[in-house]
Design a protein around this motif. Structure first.
Motif, PDB file in Angstrom:
ATOM      1  N   ASP A 265     -49.029 -19.517 -88.258  1.00  0.00           N
ATOM      2  CA  ASP A 265     -48.514 -18.280 -88.634  1.00  0.00           C
ATOM      3  C   ASP A 265     -49.119 -17.047 -88.230  1.00  0.00           C
ATOM      4  O   ASP A 265     -48.801 -16.450 -88.265  1.00  0.00           O
ATOM      5  CB  ASP A 265     -49.241 -19.118 -90.200  1.00  0.00           C
ATOM      6  N   PHE A 266     -50.575 -17.381 -87.650  1.00  0.00           N
ATOM      7  CA  PHE A 266     -50.929 -16.235 -87.211  1.00  0.00           C
ATOM      8  C   PHE A 266     -52.588 -16.775 -86.243  1.00  0.00           C
ATOM      9  O   PHE A 266     -52.960 -17.886 -86.543  1.00  0.00           O
ATOM     10  CB  PHE A 266     -51.953 -14.833 -88.375  1.00  0.00           C
ATOM     11  N   ILE A 267     -52.437 -15.934 -85.442  1.00  0.00           N
ATOM     12  CA  ILE A 267     -53.454 -15.993 -84.615  1.00  0.00           C
ATOM     13  C   ILE A 267     -54.541 -14.816 -85.066  1.00  0.00           C
ATOM     14  O   ILE A 267     -54.089 -14.123 -84.404  1.00  0.00           O
ATOM     15  CB  ILE A 267     -53.041 -15.856 -82.648  1.00  0.00           C
ATOM     16  N   SER A 268     -55.972 -15.048 -84.447  1.00  0.00           N
ATOM     17  CA  SER A 268     -57.143 -14.875 -84.629  1.00  0.00           C
ATOM     18  C   SER A 268     -57.734 -14.887 -83.322  1.00  0.00           C
ATOM     19  O   SER A 268     -58.246 -15.775 -82.583  1.00  0.00           O
ATOM     20  CB  SER A 268     -58.370 -15.667 -85.378  1.00  0.00           C
ATOM     21  N   ALA A 314     -64.134 -16.895 -87.826  1.00  0.00           N
ATOM     22  CA  ALA A 314     -62.887 -17.748 -87.824  1.00  0.00           C
ATOM     23  C   ALA A 314     -62.938 -18.130 -89.556  1.00  0.00           C
ATOM     24  O   ALA A 314     -62.176 -18.510 -90.433  1.00  0.00           O
ATOM     25  CB  ALA A 314     -64.139 -19.369 -87.563  1.00  0.00           C
ATOM     26  N   ILE A 315     -63.643 -17.861 -90.180  1.00  0.00           N
ATOM     27  CA  ILE A 315     -64.544 -17.555 -91.850  1.00  0.00           C
ATOM     28  C   ILE A 315     -63.180 -16.087 -92.309  1.00  0.00           C
ATOM     29  O   ILE A 315     -62.578 -16.077 -93.424  1.00  0.00           O
ATOM     30  CB  ILE A 315     -65.855 -17.008 -92.298  1.00  0.00           C
ATOM     31  N   ILE A 316     -63.126 -15.190 -91.618  1.00  0.00           N
ATOM     32  CA  ILE A 316     -61.448 -14.951 -91.749  1.00  0.00           C
ATOM     33  C   ILE A 316     -60.707 -14.895 -91.944  1.00  0.00           C
ATOM     34  O   ILE A 316     -59.824 -14.800 -93.164  1.00  0.00           O
ATOM     35  CB  ILE A 316     -62.419 -13.093 -91.350  1.00  0.00           C
ATOM     36  N   SER A 317     -60.794 -15.585 -90.863  1.00  0.00           N
ATOM     37  CA  SER A 317     -59.239 -16.500 -90.505  1.00  0.00           C
ATOM     38  C   SER A 317     -59.183 -17.398 -91.620  1.00  0.00           C
ATOM     39  O   SER A 317     -58.204 -17.459 -92.777  1.00  0.00           O
ATOM     40  CB  SER A 317     -58.994 -17.362 -89.304  1.00  0.00           C
ATOM     41  N   LEU A 356     -54.620 -20.534 -85.629  1.00  0.00           N
ATOM     42  CA  LEU A 356     -55.400 -20.309 -84.464  1.00  0.00           C
ATOM     43  C   LEU A 356     -56.369 -19.667 -84.597  1.00  0.00           C
ATOM     44  O   LEU A 356     -55.677 -18.279 -84.676  1.00  0.00           O
ATOM     45  CB  LEU A 356     -54.318 -20.803 -83.853  1.00  0.00           C
ATOM     46  N   LYS A 357     -57.627 -19.834 -83.944  1.00  0.00           N
ATOM     47  CA  LYS A 357     -58.480 -19.038 -83.717  1.00  0.00           C
ATOM     48  C   LYS A 357     -58.725 -19.474 -82.274  1.00  0.00           C
ATOM     49  O   LYS A 357     -59.060 -20.485 -82.303  1.00  0.00           O
ATOM     50  CB  LYS A 357     -60.009 -19.361 -84.749  1.00  0.00           C
ATOM     51  N   ILE A 358     -58.827 -18.349 -81.218  1.00  0.00           N
ATOM     52  CA  ILE A 358     -59.264 -18.548 -80.165  1.00  0.00           C
ATOM     53  C   ILE A 358     -60.164 -17.419 -79.871  1.00  0.00           C
ATOM     54  O   ILE A 358     -60.857 -16.538 -79.864  1.00  0.00           O
ATOM     55  CB  ILE A 358     -58.208 -18.249 -79.125  1.00  0.00           C
ATOM     56  N   ALA A 359     -60.674 -17.866 -78.047  1.00  0.00           N
ATOM     57  CA  ALA A 359     -62.417 -17.453 -78.204  1.00  0.00           C
ATOM     58  C   ALA A 359     -62.444 -17.343 -76.495  1.00  0.00           C
ATOM     59  O   ALA A 359     -62.369 -18.658 -75.635  1.00  0.00           O
ATOM     60  CB  ALA A 359     -63.739 -17.349 -78.833  1.00  0.00           C
ATOM     61  N   SER A 360     -62.708 -16.064 -75.499  1.00  0.00           N
ATOM     62  CA  SER A 360     -63.469 -16.980 -74.095  1.00  0.00           C
ATOM     63  C   SER A 360     -64.922 -16.172 -74.424  1.00  0.00           C
ATOM     64  O   SER A 360     -64.769 -15.230 -74.676  1.00  0.00           O
ATOM     65  CB  SER A 360     -62.234 -16.502 -73.281  1.00  0.00           C
TER      66      SER A 360
END
Length: 374
Positions: A265-268, A314-317, A356-360
């Protein structure tokens, strides 16, 4: 395997002392990023999200440790989780810890020990009465997500029933000058994914999420369904030019959750507002077939909070899923990537079930997690 739920959380930032306060500020388009004229930190004015100087006065703990204590206290309150339970583990996420002590203290073996991350972890453990050995995750800017994935796996394995995952970082001259040396700091407000983006804003903050094998009776919990980590080994500070390695983590996380592109539904996003990071993320999202999914970055509200960023976002998501609201990307105006994605530029209200939460981060590390309504 056991299901893993987010049963309690806290965000402690310049925007507020609780998750609810923070989310309300985001909905109202309030940013913690401001211009600062502080010669002790920089010869030039800079934009960052910082706490007031007089907020941290406890001589027994550093500012970094006080942030962790404040956030963990907020998350544990009314959670029903007992730190002294042998089935509860503490996981701490940070990139810099007490490194700012190098600026104020004389070199010594005592200083070496005080700066060590395990020293802070031990102090936090003793403060709350955790009986198990704490775990420290320091993995560049994916530290927060890596800590959540670690907690998830420990619960799924049956080793623990609860994981208190807390992350924090503070900004000092040492840290700011490092990013300035890369010419990675924006002279103004950062603009994630925008055509005119020119660098990051840094930020201070702490966040805690309590993961549990037991869902709250109210049924309000969000489930951490899956997570994956990859490394592109491209460069010590420069991300992959193809996005394939972040895509690998996204694909593995989605397959672990049994999802297809249309289910998201959305990507953080990580969305640092640097040229190469945002371009790499856009390529990875495109490779995953997710160009139509709304994408947001919270860096325009918090700055880059380093080891706390993955947890805060992640918490905001999770709150977004609960309240069916996607927070916009502050600072974004015009598409600026070769593989443009659906950057959210205004508050979106619609039914939401899966994020979906992503980070680099530096060294080529990438992480992805899937959050769903339980």
């Amino acid at each position: 395997m056991k299901n893993v739920y987010l049963i309690a959380d806290n965000i402690y930032s310049p925007l507020g002392d609780t998750t609810a306060q923070n989310f309300e500020q985001l909905v109202n388009n309030v940013s913690g990023v401001q211009q600062h004229d502080n010669e002790a930190m920089s010869d030039e004015p800079f934009f960052a999200s910082l706490f007031e100087k007089d907020e941290f006065v406890d001589a027994d703990y550093t500012k970094f440790e006080q942030l962790l204590i404040a956030s963990i206290t907020g998350a544990l309150k009314d959670s029903g989780v007992n730190p002294s339970d042998k089935k509860t583990v503490l996981i701490i996420s940070t990139t810099k810890g007490n490194i700012s002590l190098l600026e104020t203290e004389q070199p010594s073996p005592e200083l070496d020990e005080r700066i060590a991350l395990h020293t802070s972890a031990k102090l936090i453990t003793q403060h709350f009465g955790f009986v198990n050995e704490p775990i420290v995750i320091s993995h560049a800017c994916i530290s927060g997500l890596a800590a959540m994935i670690t907690g998830m796996r420990l619960i799924q394995s049956g080793q623990y029933d609860h994981a208190v995952v807390a992350g924090a970082d503070v900004i000092s001259k040492f840290i700011l000058s490092g990013f300035q040396s890369f010419q990675a700091v924006s002279p103004g407000l950062c603009r994630p994914f925008d055509a005119g983006r020119d660098g990051i804003n840094l930020g201070e903050g702490a966040a805690t999420v309590i993961l549990s094998a037991e869902e709250k009776p109210t049924g309000e919990a969000i489930e951490l369904v899956s997570g994956a980590i990859s490394n592109d080994a491209n460069h010590i500070s420069g991300p992959s030019r193809t996005g394939e390695e972040l895509y690998f983590a996204i694909d593995k996380a989605m397959k672990g959750a049994g999802l297809q592109a249309g289910d998201i539904d959305f990507i953080s996003a990580h969305g640092t507002a640097t040229i190469y990071n945002d371009d790499m993320e856009s390529k990875a999202i495109t490779l995953a077939g997710l160009r139509e999914a709304p994408v947001n970055s919270l860096k325009g509200f918090y700055g880059h909070t380093l080891g706390a960023s993955g947890l805060i976002e992640a918490i905001i998501s999770a709150q977004s899923l609960k309240q069916n609201l996607v927070i916009p990307t502050k600072g974004f105006k015009q598409q600026g990537d070769t593989n443009p994605v659906n950057v959210c530029s205004q508050l979106i209200s619609k039914p939401l079930n899966i994020c979906l939460k992503i980070a680099s981060g530096f060294g080529g590390c990438n992480a992805a997690i899937i959050l769903t309504k339980s």
